[in-house]
Design an enzyme around this catalytic site. Structure first.
Site, PDB file in Angstrom:
ATOM      1  N   ARG A  86       4.434  18.598   0.757  1.00 47.46           N
ATOM      2  CA  ARG A  86       5.182  19.722   0.214  1.00 47.46           C
ATOM      3  C   ARG A  86       4.679  20.178  -1.156  1.00 47.46           C
ATOM      4  O   ARG A  86       5.236  21.122  -1.726  1.00 47.46           O
ATOM      5  CB  ARG A  86       6.671  19.352   0.105  1.00 47.46           C
ATOM      6  CG  ARG A  86       7.410  19.257   1.408  1.00 47.46           C
ATOM      7  CD  ARG A  86       7.683  20.602   2.026  1.00 47.46           C
ATOM      8  NE  ARG A  86       8.570  21.423   1.213  1.00 47.46           N
ATOM      9  CZ  ARG A  86       9.900  21.437   1.364  1.00 47.46           C
ATOM     10  NH1 ARG A  86      10.477  20.668   2.288  1.00 47.46           N
ATOM     11  NH2 ARG A  86      10.645  22.210   0.602  1.00 47.46           N
ATOM     12  N   GLU A  95      -8.727   0.065  -3.025  1.00 51.37           N
ATOM     13  CA  GLU A  95      -9.650  -0.188  -1.927  1.00 51.37           C
ATOM     14  C   GLU A  95     -10.313   1.107  -1.485  1.00 51.37           C
ATOM     15  O   GLU A  95      -9.753   2.197  -1.646  1.00 51.37           O
ATOM     16  CB  GLU A  95      -8.937  -0.859  -0.753  1.00 51.37           C
ATOM     17  CG  GLU A  95      -7.797  -0.073  -0.156  1.00 51.37           C
ATOM     18  CD  GLU A  95      -7.097  -0.820   0.976  1.00 51.37           C
ATOM     19  OE1 GLU A  95      -7.086  -2.067   0.962  1.00 51.37           O
ATOM     20  OE2 GLU A  95      -6.566  -0.135   1.876  1.00 51.37           O
ATOM     21  N   HIS A 117      -4.182  11.739   0.581  1.00 52.28           N
ATOM     22  CA  HIS A 117      -2.953  11.026   0.218  1.00 52.28           C
ATOM     23  C   HIS A 117      -3.040  10.608  -1.244  1.00 52.28           C
ATOM     24  O   HIS A 117      -2.579  11.336  -2.112  1.00 52.28           O
ATOM     25  CB  HIS A 117      -2.639   9.869   1.174  1.00 52.28           C
ATOM     26  CG  HIS A 117      -3.818   9.140   1.719  1.00 52.28           C
ATOM     27  ND1 HIS A 117      -4.702   8.444   0.930  1.00 52.28           N
ATOM     28  CD2 HIS A 117      -4.253   8.992   2.997  1.00 52.28           C
ATOM     29  CE1 HIS A 117      -5.627   7.885   1.690  1.00 52.28           C
ATOM     30  NE2 HIS A 117      -5.394   8.207   2.942  1.00 52.28           N
ATOM     31  N   HIS A 140      -5.575   3.419  -1.606  1.00 56.23           N
ATOM     32  CA  HIS A 140      -6.866   3.642  -0.950  1.00 56.23           C
ATOM     33  C   HIS A 140      -7.204   5.131  -1.060  1.00 56.23           C
ATOM     34  O   HIS A 140      -6.948   5.900  -0.141  1.00 56.23           O
ATOM     35  CB  HIS A 140      -6.791   3.209   0.510  1.00 56.23           C
ATOM     36  CG  HIS A 140      -8.114   3.217   1.218  1.00 56.23           C
ATOM     37  ND1 HIS A 140      -8.429   2.303   2.193  1.00 56.23           N
ATOM     38  CD2 HIS A 140      -9.196   4.019   1.112  1.00 56.23           C
ATOM     39  CE1 HIS A 140      -9.644   2.539   2.645  1.00 56.23           C
ATOM     40  NE2 HIS A 140     -10.126   3.594   2.007  1.00 56.23           N
ATOM     41  N   HIS A 159      -3.872  -4.857   7.534  1.00 54.94           N
ATOM     42  CA  HIS A 159      -4.014  -3.815   8.550  1.00 54.94           C
ATOM     43  C   HIS A 159      -3.154  -4.140   9.766  1.00 54.94           C
ATOM     44  O   HIS A 159      -3.420  -5.098  10.481  1.00 54.94           O
ATOM     45  CB  HIS A 159      -5.461  -3.577   8.992  1.00 54.94           C
ATOM     46  CG  HIS A 159      -5.662  -2.186   9.546  1.00 54.94           C
ATOM     47  ND1 HIS A 159      -6.062  -1.128   8.757  1.00 54.94           N
ATOM     48  CD2 HIS A 159      -5.477  -1.680  10.777  1.00 54.94           C
ATOM     49  CE1 HIS A 159      -6.140  -0.031   9.485  1.00 54.94           C
ATOM     50  NE2 HIS A 159      -5.783  -0.342  10.724  1.00 54.94           N
ATOM     51  N   ASP A 160      -2.151  -3.327   9.964  1.00 60.85           N
ATOM     52  CA  ASP A 160      -1.214  -3.441  11.092  1.00 60.85           C
ATOM     53  C   ASP A 160      -0.341  -4.689  11.040  1.00 60.85           C
ATOM     54  O   ASP A 160       0.282  -5.054  12.051  1.00 60.85           O
ATOM     55  CB  ASP A 160      -1.952  -3.375  12.438  1.00 60.85           C
ATOM     56  CG  ASP A 160      -2.433  -1.961  12.750  1.00 60.85           C
ATOM     57  OD1 ASP A 160      -2.023  -1.023  12.032  1.00 60.85           O
ATOM     58  OD2 ASP A 160      -3.213  -1.786  13.699  1.00 60.85           O
ATOM     59  N   GLY A 186       1.110  -1.457   4.203  1.00 65.13           N
ATOM     60  CA  GLY A 186       1.587  -0.141   3.833  1.00 65.13           C
ATOM     61  C   GLY A 186       2.314   0.579   4.946  1.00 65.13           C
ATOM     62  O   GLY A 186       3.513   0.793   4.888  1.00 65.13           O
ATOM     63  N   ARG A 192      -9.262   8.428  -0.788  1.00 66.72           N
ATOM     64  CA  ARG A 192     -10.390   8.892   0.021  1.00 66.72           C
ATOM     65  C   ARG A 192     -10.973  10.149  -0.614  1.00 66.72           C
ATOM     66  O   ARG A 192     -10.310  10.815  -1.407  1.00 66.72           O
ATOM     67  CB  ARG A 192      -9.941   9.126   1.462  1.00 66.72           C
ATOM     68  CG  ARG A 192      -9.706   7.815   2.205  1.00 66.72           C
ATOM     69  CD  ARG A 192      -9.400   8.029   3.689  1.00 66.72           C
ATOM     70  NE  ARG A 192      -9.560   6.785   4.443  1.00 66.72           N
ATOM     71  CZ  ARG A 192      -8.618   5.863   4.581  1.00 66.72           C
ATOM     72  NH1 ARG A 192      -7.452   6.029   4.001  1.00 66.72           N
ATOM     73  NH2 ARG A 192      -8.847   4.773   5.283  1.00 66.72           N
ATOM     74  N   ASN A 197       0.858  -1.186   0.000  1.00 69.16           N
ATOM     75  CA  ASN A 197       0.000   0.000   0.000  1.00 69.16           C
ATOM     76  C   ASN A 197       0.897   1.240   0.000  1.00 69.16           C
ATOM     77  O   ASN A 197       1.719   1.414   0.905  1.00 69.16           O
ATOM     78  CB  ASN A 197      -0.899  -0.024   1.236  1.00 69.16           C
ATOM     79  CG  ASN A 197      -1.917   1.104   1.240  1.00 69.16           C
ATOM     80  OD1 ASN A 197      -1.600   2.246   0.955  1.00 69.16           O
ATOM     81  ND2 ASN A 197      -3.148   0.791   1.603  1.00 69.16           N
ATOM     82  N   THR A 251      -7.881   5.993   9.360  1.00 70.83           N
ATOM     83  CA  THR A 251      -7.563   4.736   8.693  1.00 70.83           C
ATOM     84  C   THR A 251      -8.748   3.799   8.881  1.00 70.83           C
ATOM     85  O   THR A 251      -9.656   4.083   9.674  1.00 70.83           O
ATOM     86  CB  THR A 251      -6.274   4.123   9.268  1.00 70.83           C
ATOM     87  OG1 THR A 251      -5.912   2.968   8.486  1.00 70.83           O
ATOM     88  CG2 THR A 251      -6.441   3.728  10.723  1.00 70.83           C
TER      89      THR A 251
END
Length: 237
Positions: A18, A70, A50, A43, A190-191, A213, A45, A7, A100
């Site tokens: 920046r 996703e 991001h 992912h 995830h994690d 990620g 949003r 990810n 998240t």
């Protein structure tokens, strides 16, 4: 071997901090593939804080392995996926303002909604996956939607493992067995990290893919991106 999909949201976060194009997201994706990863995950949003929607379009021409998009299937997201036609779409029920992802789908309550969206994606040749907690009822509900795969939401596993409780894996093992029994492919994410990935991979039967990620990008600050990708691949062997 379980595939590693990286990810790259955090690379986009750094770029956006920046303005401009440093680091170059497209080059990073190509390099991650060159280092051995078998997929790229993004992912986007709604606020594009991001990954930008244009990134998804640009990455389709760059990614040579598998592109996984996703997100929450709002109409804008659905339109993007149908335009880009990634190899896989993973449906995640996160709120617009979520930092998240923090929960899987209640696939029973949302069966009709998910079924309709999944049917449209599959008509367009896109593999589908549903983000779910390791709850048998929700795995069964996922199968009823017609999805190709589930993605097990692994935050609770990571938390329990970090606290020394290896039994936190048990609900995931049961969910994976049920998914395989129902003909579903199994992804996870995830994690997951260098610390907890080997135990997870060795415990979960028929694990096709992990999406990682935050930990991988954070660890690459110390290890280097190529080395970090190689270390994750080693843990998946």
């Amino acid at each position: 071997m379980t595939k590693l999909s990286v990810n790259i949201n955090k690379i986009a976060t750094l770029r956006n901090a920046r303005g401009g194009n440093v680091p170059d997201l497209l080059k990073a994706a190509a390099d991650i593939e060159r280092f051995g990863a078998q997929g790229i995950t993004i992912h986007p949003r709604p606020d594009e804080r991001h990954i930008r929607y244009q990134d998804a379009r640009d990455l389709k021409a760059v990614v040579k392995t598998e592109l996984n998009i996703e997100g929450n299937p709002a109409q804008k997201f659905i339109d993007l996926v149908l335009e880009v036609k990634p190899h896989q779409v993973t449906l995640v029920p996160d709120a617009d303002d979520a930092i998240t992802s923090n929960a899987g789908w209640d696939t029973k309550a949302n069966r009709s909604f998910l079924s309709e969206i999944i049917s449209e994606f599959k008509r367009n040749g896109i593999r589908t996956s549903i983000f779910v907690d390791p709850i048998i009822e929700y795995v069964e509900g996922a199968a009823e939607t017609g999805t190709d795969r589930i993605e097990l939401y692994t935050e609770s596993y990571a938390t329990e493992y970090a606290g020394g409780n290896e039994d936190g894996i048990l609900s995931y093992v049961a969910a994976a067995h049920k998914a395989h029994e129902l003909g579903l492919g199994i992804n996870a994410g995830h994690d997951l990290s260098l610390d907890n990935l080997s135990f997870f991979k060795n415990s979960i039967p028929n694990l096709l893919e992990v999406s990682i990620g935050h930990a991988l990008i954070a660890e690459s600050l110390y290890l280097g991106l190529e080395n970090a990708v190689q270390m994750y691949l080693q843990r998946l062997k």
